[in-house]
Write an enzyme that holds these catalytic residues in place. Structure first.
Site, mmCIF file in Angstrom:
data_model
loop_
_atom_site.group_PDB
_atom_site.id
_atom_site.type_symbol
_atom_site.label_atom_id
_atom_site.label_comp_id
_atom_site.label_asym_id
_atom_site.label_seq_id
_atom_site.Cartn_x
_atom_site.Cartn_y
_atom_site.Cartn_z
ATOM 1 N N CYS A 1 0.824 -1.194 0.000
ATOM 2 C CA CYS A 1 0.000 0.000 0.000
ATOM 3 C C CYS A 1 0.859 1.245 0.000
ATOM 4 O O CYS A 1 1.797 1.370 0.779
ATOM 5 C CB CYS A 1 -0.896 0.005 1.236
ATOM 6 N N CYS B 1 -4.789 6.054 6.141
ATOM 7 C CA CYS B 1 -6.233 5.851 6.223
ATOM 8 C C CYS B 1 -6.604 5.099 7.498
ATOM 9 O O CYS B 1 -7.773 4.924 7.790
ATOM 10 C CB CYS B 1 -6.750 5.114 4.990
ATOM 11 N N CYS C 1 -5.549 -1.567 7.631
ATOM 12 C CA CYS C 1 -4.405 -2.453 7.338
ATOM 13 C C CYS C 1 -3.175 -2.230 8.226
ATOM 14 O O CYS C 1 -2.073 -1.953 7.725
ATOM 15 C CB CYS C 1 -3.981 -2.298 5.886
ATOM 16 N N GLN D 1 -20.837 -10.875 4.182
ATOM 17 C CA GLN D 1 -19.428 -11.011 4.579
ATOM 18 C C GLN D 1 -18.556 -10.328 3.531
ATOM 19 O O GLN D 1 -18.825 -10.459 2.334
ATOM 20 C CB GLN D 1 -19.049 -12.494 4.656
ATOM 21 N N TYR E 1 -28.064 -15.969 15.204
ATOM 22 C CA TYR E 1 -27.373 -14.805 14.650
ATOM 23 C C TYR E 1 -27.103 -15.069 13.160
ATOM 24 O O TYR E 1 -25.965 -15.000 12.696
ATOM 25 C CB TYR E 1 -26.054 -14.534 15.365
ATOM 26 N N GLU F 1 -32.406 -14.073 13.752
ATOM 27 C CA GLU F 1 -31.594 -12.872 13.533
ATOM 28 C C GLU F 1 -32.407 -11.661 13.969
ATOM 29 O O GLU F 1 -33.609 -11.594 13.748
ATOM 30 C CB GLU F 1 -31.233 -12.819 12.035
ATOM 31 N N ASP G 1 -23.171 -17.507 15.693
ATOM 32 C CA ASP G 1 -22.215 -16.584 15.056
ATOM 33 C C ASP G 1 -22.510 -15.177 15.550
ATOM 34 O O ASP G 1 -22.957 -14.307 14.796
ATOM 35 C CB ASP G 1 -22.364 -16.691 13.522
ATOM 36 N N CYS H 1 -16.017 -13.572 16.033
ATOM 37 C CA CYS H 1 -15.124 -12.552 15.479
ATOM 38 C C CYS H 1 -14.339 -11.865 16.597
ATOM 39 O O CYS H 1 -13.657 -10.878 16.359
ATOM 40 C CB CYS H 1 -15.910 -11.532 14.656
HETATM 41 N N1 SAH Z 1 -24.019 -15.529 10.354
HETATM 42 C C1 SAH Z 1 -24.124 -14.367 9.542
HETATM 43 C C2 SAH Z 1 -24.040 -13.036 10.305
HETATM 44 C C3 SAH Z 1 -23.133 -12.958 11.488
HETATM 45 S S1 SAH Z 1 -22.890 -11.332 12.109
HETATM 46 C C4 SAH Z 1 -23.101 -14.410 8.417
HETATM 47 O O1 SAH Z 1 -22.187 -15.220 8.445
HETATM 48 O O2 SAH Z 1 -23.213 -13.619 7.490
HETATM 49 C C5 SAH Z 1 -23.853 -11.349 13.588
HETATM 50 C C6 SAH Z 1 -25.316 -11.130 13.351
HETATM 51 O O3 SAH Z 1 -25.979 -11.163 14.621
HETATM 52 C C7 SAH Z 1 -25.682 -9.783 12.742
HETATM 53 O O4 SAH Z 1 -26.424 -10.014 11.573
HETATM 54 C C8 SAH Z 1 -26.525 -9.083 13.836
HETATM 55 O O5 SAH Z 1 -27.560 -8.298 13.295
HETATM 56 C C9 SAH Z 1 -27.074 -10.246 14.597
HETATM 57 N N2 SAH Z 1 -27.482 -10.031 16.010
HETATM 58 C C10 SAH Z 1 -26.950 -9.187 16.910
HETATM 59 N N3 SAH Z 1 -27.521 -9.365 18.124
HETATM 60 C C11 SAH Z 1 -28.444 -10.356 17.977
HETATM 61 C C12 SAH Z 1 -29.344 -11.002 18.894
HETATM 62 N N4 SAH Z 1 -29.397 -10.655 20.172
HETATM 63 N N5 SAH Z 1 -30.122 -11.995 18.404
HETATM 64 C C13 SAH Z 1 -30.054 -12.359 17.098
HETATM 65 N N6 SAH Z 1 -29.241 -11.775 16.203
HETATM 66 C C14 SAH Z 1 -28.426 -10.787 16.632
#
Ligand code: SAH
Length: 453
Positions: free
Chosen positions: A75, A81, A84, A285, A314, A335, A383, A410
């Site tokens: 870069c 910015c 990275c 993603q 999630y 979700e 997730d 994450c």
């Molecule tokens: N599994 C998905 C998204 C993961 S990100 C993927 O791989 O694309 C985490 C997600 O959890 C987000 O979409 C967020 O809106 C949701 N989220 C946050 N708090 C939550 C809750 N209390 N119950 C259900 N979903 C929730």
């Protein structure tokens, strides 16, 4: 006598670790010092800028001995910015650091014993991997500039060629800039909240190489938009040109409404054998190559035999749910964002998967409710966002007692905390821990864990 550590004094420090934001960490005896813009393995002369009881902050005044892991960053604008942080750290070392970070969290925070963390799954070519970019547009010294905000500022650093974004972005930036300049379109000003054009968002579907260009405007109409469309249309990859209307005075980037100027209202991305609609507002993603690696791991860890009932907590727009639905008897997704659940349902249809059911609401409320009504699960995938799973959800997992839990995380710190509960209070054991590098050159780490009863 113990040396007293003082502000403004200079010390020679070896960088032994890096923190969340990519800052270097070194020691003066037991005293920890945080130093920006240095790398793991550097030996540096540091001037202390702030001194607390057991730790402090400093800045590098001289690089005494460069780290053996330093590499020429690709870069040209590194550091400017604020993205990275690890550009100049050898990619293998980045992956090793991420593995070690997960291991440290699991042993120190989670107190998980005898845990083996597999080597981080990295990218073969860790550049140009992002499928989404959001560039602020502002006037800088009387000129239209498109780029990124400098750290902790609203000043735009122009970007011509960003090595983690799709290469087509630089051509789009140039064409948009030329259009705005030629037609003297007014540019947004944060303080006065006046001016029309706020942001340029570009989304790319990597499989088909389809591109969406979205201009975020502080109003309803864009003068001379036909000229913009004419110019962008010359790039055959561009399948969608959209205006997003955003008139609120907030740092949030996108408004709720869009108008299509050209082509489709969404583009399509393919992960594995599945297709997903990517609309301007939907979450997806950002690294499609590694998303496939991550979801494949989720599928492997779930060890489905086509008889299982699976929960995907999630679930976002249902990406993992649909991956699992190819092998499970039934998948329930939950979700919190209702629009994402609408997308999830559409995506299920798009792929002809009829064994899914999606619920909008909090995972910690919906899952216990359905469990009370008799819905059980053989496998649960979670997730969660950075803060990890809600305690109520973990308690439900304990009583529901699915055979397998697949935890996608994450944030290794909250992952460690939740694994401590699942292993010590709920009778699970950690079988496999796999970090996946979704964000090369940053300090972010994605981890997927297989637990079983
Ligand atoms: N599994 C998905 C998204 C993961 S990100 C993927 O791989 O694309 C985490 C997600 O959890 C987000 O979409 C967020 O809106 C949701 N989220 C946050 N708090 C939550 C809750 N209390 N119950 C259900 N979903 C929730």
């Amino acid at each position: 006598m113990k040396e007293e550590i003082q502000k403004s004094q200079h010390y020679e420090i070896k960088i032994i670790d890096m923190g969340e934001g990519g800052e270097g960490i070194g020691k003066i005896n037991d005293f920890t010092v945080f130093i920006p813009d240095v790398l793991l393995g550097d030996r540096v002369e540091v001037c202390l800028t702030k001194v607390k009881k057991s730790y402090g902050f400093g800045k590098m005044v001289r690089l005494i001995e460069p780290s053996p892991y330093r590499q020429e960053g690709k870069c040209v604008q590194e550091k400017e910015c604020g993205g990275c942080q690890f550009q100049s750290l050898n990619y293998c070392k980045q992956l090793e650091w991420k593995r070690k970070k997960v291991e440290n969290c699991l042993t120190r925070i989670g107190k998980i014993e005898n845990v083996t963390v597999a080597p981080t799954l990295g990218m073969e070519e860790p550049y140009h991997y992002r499928n989404k970019a959001q560039y602020p547009i502002r006037m800088v010294d009387g000129k239209v500039e498109i780029g990124f905000f400098a750290p902790k500022s609203r000043r735009v650093i122009p970007v011509t060629d960003c090595c983690i974004q799709h290469p087509i972005n630089s051509q789009i930036i140039q064409r948009v800039k030329d259009f705005l300049t030629q037609y003297e379109i007014s540019i947004y000003n944060d303080e006065s909240h006046r001016g029309l054009v706020r942001h340029l968002m570009i989304k790319t579907g990597y499989k088909a190489q389809d591109v969406m260009v979205c201009l975020v405007i502080n109003g309803k109409h864009m003068p001379h938009s036909e000229a913009l469309v004419e110019s962008l249309k010359e790039l055959p990859e561009i399948k969608s040109i959209v205006l997003n209307h955003h008139t609120d005075k907030t740092p949030v980037i996108l408004g709720k409404d869009c108008t299509v100027l050209y082509g489709h209202e969404s583009i399509t991305e393919q992960i594995g054998d599945l297709k997903f609609k990517v609309s301007p507002l939907a979450f997806f993603q950002v690294n499609p190559t590694q998303t496939e690696v991550l979801y494949q791991k989720a599928l492997d860890f779930a060890e489905l035999t086509e008889d299982e009932i699976v929960w995907d907590a999630y679930c976002g727009i249902g990406t993992i749910s649909l991956f699992l639905a190819q092998k499970a008897k039934k998948v329930y997704g939950v979700e919190i964002i209702p629009e994402a659940i609408e997308n999830a349902k559409e995506n299920a249809k798009l792929n002809g998967l009829t064994n899914t059911e999606f619920y909008a609401g909090k995972a910690e409320e919906i899952i216990p409710e359905l469990y009370k009504k008799g819905v059980v699960a053989d496998t649960i995938v979670v997730d969660p966002p950075r803060k990890g799973c809600d305690e109520k959800l973990l308690e439900t997992l304990k009583v529901m007692a699915p055979q397998k839990i697949v935890y996608v995380s994450c944030d290794p710190a909250t992952l460690a905390r939740d694994l401590a509960y699942l292993t010590k209070e709920a009778g699970y054991s950690v079988e496999e821990v796999q970090p996946v590098d979704m964000f090369p050159h940053s300090a972010h780490i994605e981890t997927i864990v297989k637990l079983s009863k």
